[in-house]
Each structure stands twice: as structure tokens, then as C-alpha cells.
Write an enzyme that holds these catalytic residues in place. Structure first.
Site, PDB file in Angstrom:
ATOM      1  N   ARG A 275     -10.486 -13.356   2.529  1.00  0.00           N
ATOM      2  CA  ARG A 275     -10.762 -12.432   1.492  1.00  0.00           C
ATOM      3  C   ARG A 275     -12.139 -12.562   1.117  1.00  0.00           C
ATOM      4  O   ARG A 275     -12.855 -11.528   0.567  1.00  0.00           O
ATOM      5  CB  ARG A 275      -9.859 -13.400  -0.031  1.00  0.00           C
ATOM      6  CG  ARG A 275     -10.435 -12.988  -1.319  1.00  0.00           C
ATOM      7  CD  ARG A 275      -9.587 -12.856  -2.327  1.00  0.00           C
ATOM      8  NE  ARG A 275      -8.727 -14.140  -2.333  1.00  0.00           N
ATOM      9  CZ  ARG A 275      -9.427 -15.227  -2.624  1.00  0.00           C
ATOM     10  NH1 ARG A 275     -10.747 -15.390  -3.261  1.00  0.00           N
ATOM     11  NH2 ARG A 275      -8.793 -16.479  -2.700  1.00  0.00           N
TER      12      ARG A 275
ATOM     13  N   TYR B 252     -13.143  12.699 -10.529  1.00  0.00           N
ATOM     14  CA  TYR B 252     -11.729  12.464  -9.723  1.00  0.00           C
ATOM     15  C   TYR B 252     -10.650  11.913 -10.969  1.00  0.00           C
ATOM     16  O   TYR B 252     -11.231  10.787 -11.693  1.00  0.00           O
ATOM     17  CB  TYR B 252     -11.837  11.414  -8.791  1.00  0.00           C
ATOM     18  CG  TYR B 252     -10.534  10.946  -8.028  1.00  0.00           C
ATOM     19  CD1 TYR B 252      -9.585  11.943  -7.741  1.00  0.00           C
ATOM     20  CD2 TYR B 252     -10.163   9.780  -8.208  1.00  0.00           C
ATOM     21  CE1 TYR B 252      -8.179  11.378  -7.405  1.00  0.00           C
ATOM     22  CE2 TYR B 252      -9.040   9.238  -7.645  1.00  0.00           C
ATOM     23  CZ  TYR B 252      -8.090  10.015  -7.304  1.00  0.00           C
ATOM     24  OH  TYR B 252      -6.675   9.501  -6.966  1.00  0.00           O
TER      25      TYR B 252
ATOM     26  N   ASP C  39     -20.523   8.514  -6.687  1.00  0.00           N
ATOM     27  CA  ASP C  39     -19.333   8.671  -6.201  1.00  0.00           C
ATOM     28  C   ASP C  39     -19.599   9.692  -5.071  1.00  0.00           C
ATOM     29  O   ASP C  39     -19.706  10.751  -5.436  1.00  0.00           O
ATOM     30  CB  ASP C  39     -17.978   8.881  -6.920  1.00  0.00           C
ATOM     31  CG  ASP C  39     -16.696   9.071  -5.933  1.00  0.00           C
ATOM     32  OD1 ASP C  39     -16.821   9.293  -4.707  1.00  0.00           O
ATOM     33  OD2 ASP C  39     -15.761   8.793  -6.369  1.00  0.00           O
TER      34      ASP C  39
ATOM     35  N   LYS D 141     -10.934   9.370   2.659  1.00  0.00           N
ATOM     36  CA  LYS D 141     -11.290  10.728   3.004  1.00  0.00           C
ATOM     37  C   LYS D 141     -12.018  10.953   4.253  1.00  0.00           C
ATOM     38  O   LYS D 141     -11.627  10.562   5.418  1.00  0.00           O
ATOM     39  CB  LYS D 141     -11.915  11.496   1.657  1.00  0.00           C
ATOM     40  CG  LYS D 141     -11.335  10.938   0.345  1.00  0.00           C
ATOM     41  CD  LYS D 141     -10.032  11.229   0.020  1.00  0.00           C
ATOM     42  CE  LYS D 141      -9.475  10.766  -1.118  1.00  0.00           C
ATOM     43  NZ  LYS D 141      -7.955  10.918  -1.385  1.00  0.00           N
TER      44      LYS D 141
HETATM   45  C1  LIG Z   1     -14.094  11.426  -5.456  1.00  0.00           C
HETATM   46  C2  LIG Z   1     -12.960  10.449  -5.350  1.00  0.00           C
HETATM   47  N1  LIG Z   1     -13.145   9.092  -5.797  1.00  0.00           N
HETATM   48  C3  LIG Z   1     -12.365   8.007  -5.633  1.00  0.00           C
HETATM   49  C4  LIG Z   1     -11.017   8.392  -4.981  1.00  0.00           C
HETATM   50  C5  LIG Z   1     -10.136   7.246  -4.998  1.00  0.00           C
HETATM   51  O1  LIG Z   1      -9.779   6.813  -3.608  1.00  0.00           O
HETATM   52  P1  LIG Z   1      -8.613   6.069  -3.118  1.00  0.00           P
HETATM   53  O2  LIG Z   1      -7.273   7.233  -3.268  1.00  0.00           O
HETATM   54  O3  LIG Z   1      -8.957   5.946  -1.735  1.00  0.00           O
HETATM   55  O4  LIG Z   1      -7.994   5.124  -3.992  1.00  0.00           O
HETATM   56  C6  LIG Z   1     -10.715   9.805  -4.736  1.00  0.00           C
HETATM   57  C7  LIG Z   1      -9.206   9.994  -4.260  1.00  0.00           C
HETATM   58  O5  LIG Z   1      -8.937  11.106  -4.141  1.00  0.00           O
HETATM   59  C8  LIG Z   1     -11.535  10.725  -4.756  1.00  0.00           C
HETATM   60  O6  LIG Z   1     -11.268  12.110  -4.401  1.00  0.00           O
END
Ligand SMILES: Cc1ncc(COP(=O)(O)O)c(C=O)c1O
Length: 383
Positions: free
Chosen positions: A46, A98, A170, A195
Site C-alpha cells: 500500500r 466530469y 484534470d 482513458k
Molecule cells: C475527465 C475525467 N476525470 C475523471 C474521471 C474518473 O475516472 P475513473 O472512471 O477512472 O474513475 C473520468 C471518467 O470518465 C473523466 O472523464
């Protein structure tokens, strides 16, 4: 060294124990100590694991950061970054974000007395106006999800810095291949590695990258204390994906441009949002702060909700599914999928109407993808 080389080699020297060229999957919970207090750099998985460390070093290098932390999902990374704020702090958030991040910010963190203001961050004056003496963080995505608006990262970094706050970006949509927020002044970069970075829709993960040592120490402490880390197999799969990120992003970008142009030529489509179009409102900014336009194309279907839903169910190559950024093309309906966490009036205010469809353009042949959309649009018209 350049991006392509770093993606394959950064953090990935031959294994010191065996010479294995590819970083092994260190599937172990614990590490045998030579004597009390004498470990070989790893103690408990961890807190740290060599496979995960290789991924963390590679991603940090690609983002031009000194420190990287990998998480079990993108949302675990978002939650990890939010552990920088405490009760009574205020966060300014670009409102086009998101839905999962919005769910965390609106439903969970207010319970811990963290306060949020949502602004249209394409208007920098709104960001500056929302700052209060309690503001510790400004949170943005660019390009935004799903409307692909561009936000000026350097200008937001300046606003945050002069308020004594951190700018968090992000960078999931752009990836480090197309955009490096830290070089533009951001303090923290967050990724859903699920992604484009993983790239093959076979592993969930997230990452936080920072250049500041004190910030890294805080994040690392919180990560170990809360424990949202990826297992070594997931770290390994993600690292395998990273190696081809540059090649994939170039092709995603080229294919998205082709699909966007095709969509523009179809009467059934009322609007096509893609920053690669010279008449896109963020085009000049994208040229300034990105090295390409990415693989997402967002369209508004002329026939409204019914036609948009029909389109989502009529493609054959584009799979109807959550997510984006994989080698295979996906079609998504933000209204009830990625952005379901927003209230209807909130979605409409952001331009996410029931006619909006998001395309994650994959690496299939671009003509096949356009043919698939053509047959699906024909079916929508016929019904
Ligand atoms: C821009 C963005 N940030 C964060 C996330 C969250 O990621 P995860 O689905 O891997 O938890 C997503 C998921 O679609 C996203 O599109």
C-alpha cells in the site's frame, strides 16, 4: 529525451534483481527486511510497490513533474487531490466537468465542510470574481467534458497563484502527449488513466502528478493513510499502455478530425464541437496550449432527443458505452450517462441538451468509422 522515448524508458530500467527488460509485476503484499529497520526501499505494497513506482515515475516524467502517485481509479485520484483541502476551505470549480467529479464535490465533500463555487471558467473574470479569502484550490478540465470548451490554463494558474491557491487540472482528455499543465503554471495534474493513458479499455486507474515536494509529501501521506492504490497488475497494464501513447494520440487526433469533418457535412447533425475547427471558439487557445486537438467529437443531433437516442443505438462499430480514450470507438449519451449526476436544468445551462452525443473516436480506419455513422444516421432518418 523526447516524449516517445520517455514513455518507453522513464522509470523502466532493467529489473535490478533479474535484469528483466520489462518491469515485472511485483505481486507481493510485503517485502522481506534484511534486519529490523533495514528494508530495500519497499516495505508494504500500500505504501509503495516497484511496479506502481515505475508507472508513477513514467507519468510524472511525461507531465514534466518530479513526483507521481498512482491510484485505483480516476475518481480515487480526484479524491486524492481533494485531500489537499480541509474543512472551511473553498474551491472554485470550472462548471463544465466530469459528472463523477461533480458528484464528489456536490454530494460528499460538503459533508466535510469543504465549499465549492462553480463558474464558467472560459470567462476568466468569473474565476477571479469567485475567489474568496478561504479559496485554496481552483479546479479545471480543458478541453471540457463533453462540450470541448477550452480554458486558459496559464491564466487560471496566475489567478490561483496570486490568491495563494493551487490550480488543479484534470488532464484526462488532452493527455500529457497533447498538453502539459505544469509547464503552463498548474500545481497539480490529475488523470483518469482508464482513458487514453491505459488506452485499451481494460484497466481502471488514476494518477496525480506534482512538481512541488511539499505538495507531494502531503498527497503521499494521504494516499498511504486512505489506501486507494492500484494493484501491481493494473499498474503494469497501464504502463504497457503508456508506451504507445504518442502513436495512439496522433491517430486519435487524425481520426477525430476526419469524423468531425464528416459530421459537419451531414444535415441530420445540427452542430459539431471539435477544437480542431478554425471557427471553434477555443481554437486559437488550443493551438497555444495544446499540441493537437484530441480524439473526442461532440455532436448535437438535429432531430433532438429521440434522434440522438436512436443514433446511439444504431451504430455498429461505435459501441454504446461509458468511457472514452480506448483503441475502439465509443458513442455516449452524456444526458443519461457520463453527466447523469447533474440536474436537468444544470445540464441545459452548460449546453448539454438531450440532443448531445459524444463520440470517442478510436483507432479503426477513419473511413469505416464515417461509414458506420452514415448508416446510423440513415437509419435515424428512416425511422
Ligand atoms: C475527465 C475525467 N476525470 C475523471 C474521471 C474518473 O475516472 P475513473 O472512471 O477512472 O474513475 C473520468 C471518467 O470518465 C473523466 O472523464
Amino acid at each position: 529525451m523526447n516524449f516517445e522515448t520517455l514513455a518507453i524508458h522513464a522509470g523502466q530500467a532493467a529489473d535490478s534483481a533479474t535484469g528483466a527488460t520489462i518491469v515485472p509485476v511485483y505481486q507481493t503484499v510485503t517485502f522481506t527486511q534484511d534486519a529490523l529497520g533495514a528494508d530495500r526501499g519497499f516495505v508494504y505494497s500500500r505504501s509503495g510497490n516497484p511496479t506502481r513506482q515505475a508507472l508513477e515515475t513514467c507519468l510524472a516524467t511525461l507531465e514534466g513533474a518530479r513526483f507521481g502517485l498512482a491510484y485505483a481509479s480516476g475518481m480515487a485520484a480526484v479524491a486524492g487531490a481533494m485531500q489537499l483541502v480541509k474543512a472551511g476551505d473553498h474551491v472554485v470549480v470550472a462548471d463544465d466537468l466530469y459528472g463523477g467529479s461533480y458528484r464528489l464535490f456536490s454530494k460528499i465533500l460538503p459533508g466535510y465542510d469543504v465549499r465549492f463555487s462553480y463558474v464558467d471558467a472560459t470567462r476568466l473574470a468569473e474565476v477571479a470574481k469567485a475567489i474568496t479569502p478561504e479559496t485554496r484550490m481552483v479546479w479545471i478540465e480543458s478541453p471540457t467534458n463533453p462540450m470541448l470548451r477550452l480554458i486558459d490554463i496559464a491564466a487560471c494558474a496566475e489567478i490561483a497563484r496570486s490568491a495563494g491557491a493551487w490550480l488543479v487540472v484534470d488532464n484526462t482528455f488532452a493527455t500529457p502527449y497533447l498538453q502539459n499543465p505544469i509547464a503552463l503554471g498548474a500545481h497539480v495534474v490529475v488523470h483518469s488513466t482508464t482513458k487514453y493513458i491505459g488506452g485499451h479499455s481494460d484497466v481502471i486507474g488514476g494518477a496525480v502528478l506534482v512538481d512541488d515536494e511539499a505538495l507531494h509529501a502531503k498527497l503521499k501521506f494521504a494516499q498511504n493513510a486512505t489506501g486507494g492504490v492500484p494493484g501491481p497488475w493494473d499498474a503494469w497494464l497501464t504502463l504497457r499502455g503508456v508506451k504507445t501513447l504518442a502513436l495512439r494520440m496522433r491517430q486519435h487526433d487524425a481520426n477525430a478530425q476526419r469524423v468531425a469533418e464528416f459530421a459537419r457535412g451531414r444535415a441530420e447533425i445540427a452542430a459539431v464541437h471539435h477544437p480542431g475547427f478554425p471557427d471553434h471558439p477555443g481554437h486559437a487557445l488550443a493551438r497555444r496550449q495544446m499540441r493537437g486537438f484530441g480524439g473526442i467529437v461532440t455532436i448535437e443531433v438535429a432531430g433532438g432527443a429521440a434522434a440522438a437516442r436512436k443514433l446511439c443505438e444504431s451504430t455498429q462499430l461505435f459501441s454504446l458505452g461509458e468511457s472514452l480514450g480506448g483503441v475502439e470507438s465509443l458513442i455516449g449519451y452524456p444526458w443519461s450517462m457520463s453527466h447523469a449526476a447533474f440536474a436537468a436544468e444544470e445540464k441545459r445551462r452548460k449546453g448539454i441538451s438531450e440532443a448531445v452525443v459524444r463520440l470517442s473516436v478510436g483507432l479503426e480506419d477513419a473511413s469505416d468509422l464515417c461509414d458506420d455513422l452514415a448508416q446510423a444516421l440513415d437509419r435515424c432518418r428512416a425511422s
